[in-house]
Write a protein that holds these residues in place. Structure first.
Motif, PDB file in Angstrom:
ATOM      1  N   LYS A 247       0.832  -1.198   0.000  1.00 27.27           N
ATOM      2  CA  LYS A 247       0.000   0.000   0.000  1.00 27.27           C
ATOM      3  C   LYS A 247       0.870   1.253   0.000  1.00 27.27           C
ATOM      4  O   LYS A 247       0.618   2.207  -0.744  1.00 27.27           O
ATOM      5  CB  LYS A 247      -0.927  -0.009   1.223  1.00 27.27           C
ATOM      6  CG  LYS A 247      -1.895   1.153   1.269  1.00 27.27           C
ATOM      7  CD  LYS A 247      -2.830   1.036   2.469  1.00 27.27           C
ATOM      8  CE  LYS A 247      -3.821   2.192   2.514  1.00 27.27           C
ATOM      9  NZ  LYS A 247      -4.733   2.072   3.690  1.00 27.27           N
ATOM     10  N   GLU A 248       1.925   1.241   0.819  1.00 28.71           N
ATOM     11  CA  GLU A 248       2.827   2.393   0.867  1.00 28.71           C
ATOM     12  C   GLU A 248       3.601   2.536  -0.440  1.00 28.71           C
ATOM     13  O   GLU A 248       3.907   3.652  -0.868  1.00 28.71           O
ATOM     14  CB  GLU A 248       3.807   2.257   2.036  1.00 28.71           C
ATOM     15  CG  GLU A 248       4.725   3.459   2.177  1.00 28.71           C
ATOM     16  CD  GLU A 248       5.571   3.436   3.434  1.00 28.71           C
ATOM     17  OE1 GLU A 248       6.589   4.153   3.458  1.00 28.71           O
ATOM     18  OE2 GLU A 248       5.228   2.708   4.384  1.00 28.71           O
ATOM     19  N   PHE A 249       3.909   1.414  -1.077  1.00 31.33           N
ATOM     20  CA  PHE A 249       4.581   1.489  -2.382  1.00 31.33           C
ATOM     21  C   PHE A 249       3.732   2.288  -3.361  1.00 31.33           C
ATOM     22  O   PHE A 249       4.242   3.158  -4.069  1.00 31.33           O
ATOM     23  CB  PHE A 249       4.835   0.084  -2.924  1.00 31.33           C
ATOM     24  CG  PHE A 249       5.313   0.062  -4.357  1.00 31.33           C
ATOM     25  CD1 PHE A 249       6.603   0.434  -4.672  1.00 31.33           C
ATOM     26  CD2 PHE A 249       4.455  -0.309  -5.389  1.00 31.33           C
ATOM     27  CE1 PHE A 249       7.049   0.437  -5.995  1.00 31.33           C
ATOM     28  CE2 PHE A 249       4.880  -0.306  -6.710  1.00 31.33           C
ATOM     29  CZ  PHE A 249       6.180   0.064  -7.014  1.00 31.33           C
ATOM     30  N   MET A 250       2.444   2.000  -3.392  1.00 24.81           N
ATOM     31  CA  MET A 250       1.538   2.697  -4.318  1.00 24.81           C
ATOM     32  C   MET A 250       1.337   4.153  -3.932  1.00 24.81           C
ATOM     33  O   MET A 250       1.280   5.034  -4.794  1.00 24.81           O
ATOM     34  CB  MET A 250       0.186   1.981  -4.382  1.00 24.81           C
ATOM     35  CG  MET A 250       0.218   0.664  -5.132  1.00 24.81           C
ATOM     36  SD  MET A 250      -1.432  -0.075  -5.311  1.00 24.81           S
ATOM     37  CE  MET A 250      -1.709  -0.681  -3.644  1.00 24.81           C
ATOM     38  N   ASN A 251       1.229   4.413  -2.637  1.00 23.27           N
ATOM     39  CA  ASN A 251       0.872   5.755  -2.166  1.00 23.27           C
ATOM     40  C   ASN A 251       2.059   6.707  -2.042  1.00 23.27           C
ATOM     41  O   ASN A 251       1.892   7.926  -2.161  1.00 23.27           O
ATOM     42  CB  ASN A 251       0.163   5.667  -0.815  1.00 23.27           C
ATOM     43  CG  ASN A 251      -1.197   5.007  -0.915  1.00 23.27           C
ATOM     44  OD1 ASN A 251      -1.803   4.969  -1.987  1.00 23.27           O
ATOM     45  ND2 ASN A 251      -1.691   4.465   0.194  1.00 23.27           N
ATOM     46  N   VAL A 252       3.246   6.141  -1.794  1.00 26.48           N
ATOM     47  CA  VAL A 252       4.397   6.993  -1.499  1.00 26.48           C
ATOM     48  C   VAL A 252       5.620   6.639  -2.343  1.00 26.48           C
ATOM     49  O   VAL A 252       6.166   7.485  -3.055  1.00 26.48           O
ATOM     50  CB  VAL A 252       4.780   6.915   0.002  1.00 26.48           C
ATOM     51  CG1 VAL A 252       5.963   7.842   0.288  1.00 26.48           C
ATOM     52  CG2 VAL A 252       3.596   7.249   0.891  1.00 26.48           C
ATOM     53  N   ALA A 253       6.047   5.403  -2.258  1.00 28.47           N
ATOM     54  CA  ALA A 253       7.361   5.022  -2.798  1.00 28.47           C
ATOM     55  C   ALA A 253       7.495   5.253  -4.297  1.00 28.47           C
ATOM     56  O   ALA A 253       8.511   5.778  -4.762  1.00 28.47           O
ATOM     57  CB  ALA A 253       7.644   3.548  -2.470  1.00 28.47           C
ATOM     58  N   ILE A 254       6.485   4.869  -5.048  1.00 27.42           N
ATOM     59  CA  ILE A 254       6.622   4.974  -6.507  1.00 27.42           C
ATOM     60  C   ILE A 254       6.717   6.433  -6.953  1.00 27.42           C
ATOM     61  O   ILE A 254       7.462   6.764  -7.887  1.00 27.42           O
ATOM     62  CB  ILE A 254       5.478   4.230  -7.243  1.00 27.42           C
ATOM     63  CG1 ILE A 254       5.858   4.061  -8.722  1.00 27.42           C
ATOM     64  CG2 ILE A 254       4.148   4.950  -7.090  1.00 27.42           C
ATOM     65  CD1 ILE A 254       5.007   3.070  -9.458  1.00 27.42           C
ATOM     66  N   ASN A 255       6.006   7.309  -6.265  1.00 25.88           N
ATOM     67  CA  ASN A 255       6.087   8.729  -6.601  1.00 25.88           C
ATOM     68  C   ASN A 255       7.467   9.303  -6.273  1.00 25.88           C
ATOM     69  O   ASN A 255       8.009  10.125  -7.022  1.00 25.88           O
ATOM     70  CB  ASN A 255       4.997   9.510  -5.860  1.00 25.88           C
ATOM     71  CG  ASN A 255       3.610   9.172  -6.366  1.00 25.88           C
ATOM     72  OD1 ASN A 255       3.419   8.946  -7.557  1.00 25.88           O
ATOM     73  ND2 ASN A 255       2.640   9.130  -5.471  1.00 25.88           N
ATOM     74  N   LYS A 256       8.023   8.874  -5.134  1.00 26.25           N
ATOM     75  CA  LYS A 256       9.379   9.290  -4.767  1.00 26.25           C
ATOM     76  C   LYS A 256      10.380   8.806  -5.816  1.00 26.25           C
ATOM     77  O   LYS A 256      11.289   9.545  -6.222  1.00 26.25           O
ATOM     78  CB  LYS A 256       9.747   8.714  -3.396  1.00 26.25           C
ATOM     79  CG  LYS A 256       8.965   9.279  -2.226  1.00 26.25           C
ATOM     80  CD  LYS A 256       9.562  10.587  -1.768  1.00 26.25           C
ATOM     81  CE  LYS A 256       8.915  11.063  -0.478  1.00 26.25           C
ATOM     82  NZ  LYS A 256       9.453  12.381  -0.039  1.00 26.25           N
TER      83      LYS A 256
END
Length: 278
Positions: A247-256
């Protein structure tokens, strides 16, 4: 989806993802029901079964060697068994081979059998084949992806080429990903027959990706090491917190990552990963 030797760079970014224990919730069940028990049977270790299986799981699931190649894990376990329980013929040569070989796979074992004739390689191959048969017998409900994997990889494909980078048996990986309708979310599959994870990432990187535009998603120290060896980014899927990690990958990590703002965030995630395995 193609093999590594057929794959060509299509996008500026590359996201690599491990399979067992990272994308697929298959790691524990395979070690509990397949890898360890098959070793007990192949080397006639039933006299010490309980303690040996506990140690097998510690090596392969719950320590900093989590997720290592099956033959490397076998080497570590048999070396300890040779010292503590009973003699394992050919163990010194097998340990040296697993520590130095560029490829640890059934194919490489077959070549080693031809080169040495040592019984330990024949037994290791038989063990590996029996493991594969045992995995095939697991119910489909025991081999499923973690929540959020498909959505995460579909999002990743919008921005990046996506490659499975796994130390597992290729046939098993393809079967699982196809059955779970995940093959369409990846562009390339690299497994043990393509080399170690570090070598696979190196080969992919050589296709023209810049280091800061490559991300390795993994759940084990070997995934982190493979990323570090190639000086690329690492995003951890935390053991026992897998769905939250995706979930964090989709919400945060990929954008970073896509925004080329991953470095400091990646350090934070790496510390969380190390703390989680203690």
């Amino acid at each position: 989806m193609v093999n590594l030797d057929e794959f060509k760079k299509n996008k500026d970014f590359l996201i690599c993802v491990d399979s067992d224990g990272c994308a697929m919730d298959t790691m524990d069940i395979k070690h509990f029901k397949c890898f360890g028990p098959c070793m007990i049977k192949e080397w006639n270790l039933s006299k010490w079964e309980e303690e040996i299986l506990e140690r097998w799981n510690q090596i392969n699931l719950y320590s900093m060697t989590r997720g290592i190649n099956r033959f490397a894990g076998l080497s570590k376990a048999l070396e300890e068994i040779d010292k503590k329980y009973c003699e394992i013929e050919g163990i010194a040569d097998f340990v040296e081979w697993t520590n130095t070989a560029a490829e640890l796979s059934n194919r490489a074992i077959e070549k080693r059998i031809e080169e040495t004739g040592s019984p330990i390689y024949s037994k290791a191959l038989n063990w590996s084949l029996e493991v594969n048969k045992s995995i095939d017998k697991l119910g489909d409900d025991e081999k499923c992806p973690f929540n959020g994997v498909k959505e995460g990889l579909e999002m990743a494909q919008k921005y990046a080429d996506v490659a499975v980078v796994s130390s597992a048996n290729k046939e098993a990986v393809v079967e699982e990903w196809e059955r779970c309708n995940l093959l369409g979310t990846v562009d390339c599959i690299c497994c043990q027959d393509s080399g170690t994870k570090a070598i696979c990432i190196e080969k992919l990187k050589s296709l023209g990706y810049e280091e800061d535009k490559i991300l390795m998603i993994g759940d084990a120290p070997g995934d982190r090491k493979a990323a570090m060896t190639n000086n690329v980014n690492f995003y951890p899927i935390l053991v026992k917190h897998e769905a939250d990690s995706w979930k964090e990958f989709m919400n945060v990590a990929i954008n970073k990552f896509i925004g080329l703002d991953y470095k400091e965030y990646g350090k934070i995630k790496e510390n969380e990963f190390l703390d989680n395995l203690k």
